[in-house]
Design a protein around this motif. Sequence first.
Motif, PDB file in Angstrom:
ATOM      1  N   THR A  24       0.806  -1.223   0.000  1.00 34.39           N
ATOM      2  CA  THR A  24       0.000   0.000   0.000  1.00 34.39           C
ATOM      3  C   THR A  24       0.842   1.276   0.000  1.00 34.39           C
ATOM      4  OG1 THR A  24      -0.112  -0.098   2.408  1.00 34.39           O
ATOM      5  CG2 THR A  24      -1.934  -1.135   1.178  1.00 34.39           C
ATOM      6  N   SER A  25       2.158   1.162   0.014  1.00 34.34           N
ATOM      7  CA  SER A  25       3.023   2.336   0.057  1.00 34.34           C
ATOM      8  C   SER A  25       2.762   3.253  -1.137  1.00 34.34           C
ATOM      9  CB  SER A  25       4.496   1.925   0.053  1.00 34.34           C
ATOM     10  OG  SER A  25       5.323   3.054  -0.143  1.00 34.34           O
ATOM     11  N   SER A  26       2.589   4.540  -0.854  1.00 31.94           N
ATOM     12  CA  SER A  26       2.422   5.518  -1.938  1.00 31.94           C
ATOM     13  C   SER A  26       3.772   6.048  -2.416  1.00 31.94           C
ATOM     14  CB  SER A  26       1.532   6.678  -1.467  1.00 31.94           C
ATOM     15  OG  SER A  26       2.117   7.304  -0.335  1.00 31.94           O
ATOM     16  N   THR A  27       4.836   5.806  -1.667  1.00 30.71           N
ATOM     17  CA  THR A  27       6.177   6.266  -2.030  1.00 30.71           C
ATOM     18  C   THR A  27       6.916   5.247  -2.896  1.00 30.71           C
ATOM     19  OG1 THR A  27       6.317   7.526   0.023  1.00 30.71           O
ATOM     20  CG2 THR A  27       8.383   7.058  -1.082  1.00 30.71           C
ATOM     21  N   PHE A  28       6.687   3.962  -2.654  1.00 26.77           N
ATOM     22  CA  PHE A  28       7.479   2.953  -3.348  1.00 26.77           C
ATOM     23  C   PHE A  28       7.368   2.990  -4.870  1.00 26.77           C
ATOM     24  CE2 PHE A  28       8.224  -1.332  -5.051  1.00 26.77           C
ATOM     25  CZ  PHE A  28       9.599  -1.333  -4.864  1.00 26.77           C
ATOM     26  N   PRO A  29       6.223   3.287  -5.472  1.00 22.07           N
ATOM     27  CA  PRO A  29       6.197   3.311  -6.942  1.00 22.07           C
ATOM     28  C   PRO A  29       7.258   4.235  -7.553  1.00 22.07           C
ATOM     29  CG  PRO A  29       3.966   3.258  -6.111  1.00 22.07           C
ATOM     30  CD  PRO A  29       4.869   3.452  -4.909  1.00 22.07           C
ATOM     31  N   ALA A  30       7.520   5.379  -6.940  1.00 19.51           N
ATOM     32  CA  ALA A  30       8.559   6.283  -7.465  1.00 19.51           C
ATOM     33  C   ALA A  30       9.939   5.656  -7.314  1.00 19.51           C
ATOM     34  CB  ALA A  30       8.508   7.629  -6.756  1.00 19.51           C
TER      35      ALA A  30
END
Length: 179
Positions: free
Chosen positions: A66-72
């Motif tokens: 669910t991390s919103s940072t990991f995709p970047a």
Amino acid sequence: MTASLSAPEAVDVTSEEFRRVLGHYPTGVTVVTARDPDGGPVGMTIGSFTSISLEPALVGFFVARTSSTFPAIRDFGSFCVNVVADGQHELCTRFAGPAAARFQWLDWSEAPSGSPVIEDAVAWIDCATERVDDAGDHLLVVGRVTALHAEPRRRPLLFFRGGLGAFAPLPGTDRGGAR
């Protein structure tokens, strides 16, 4: 005379009990950094960093799906693991908080990959993303180490039973970063 131990009965493992019991194992605190698509710095607190292999040099960490940072970080293709020092405890909450405030007024430089290296970290490990594997409700991120550096006089920040603390070696056991 030896005591006979009986095996404990199997019980249902709830996520609460799992967290409570594993909280008795201390973990180091790291901040994993990279760049977003616009070239801006991104990062997140990670407590599940580990060494995987010496040959080739591989490390890994686990991140919630669910991390919103990991995709970047995934899209950048490389990342830098910053080992947080015992005097940097505020970084733990900073990099778990709102993304816009994570690098505000923070001194950092660039690793060879371009990922941020946080000033005064105990160590930094720059990596090319090798692979990302499914691991339950998390992802296992494996990185091939491309550059690294340590400051042996600094001590790491540790997370233990829900709190943060410092490490102090037992007398006669501190090798000061020697091999």
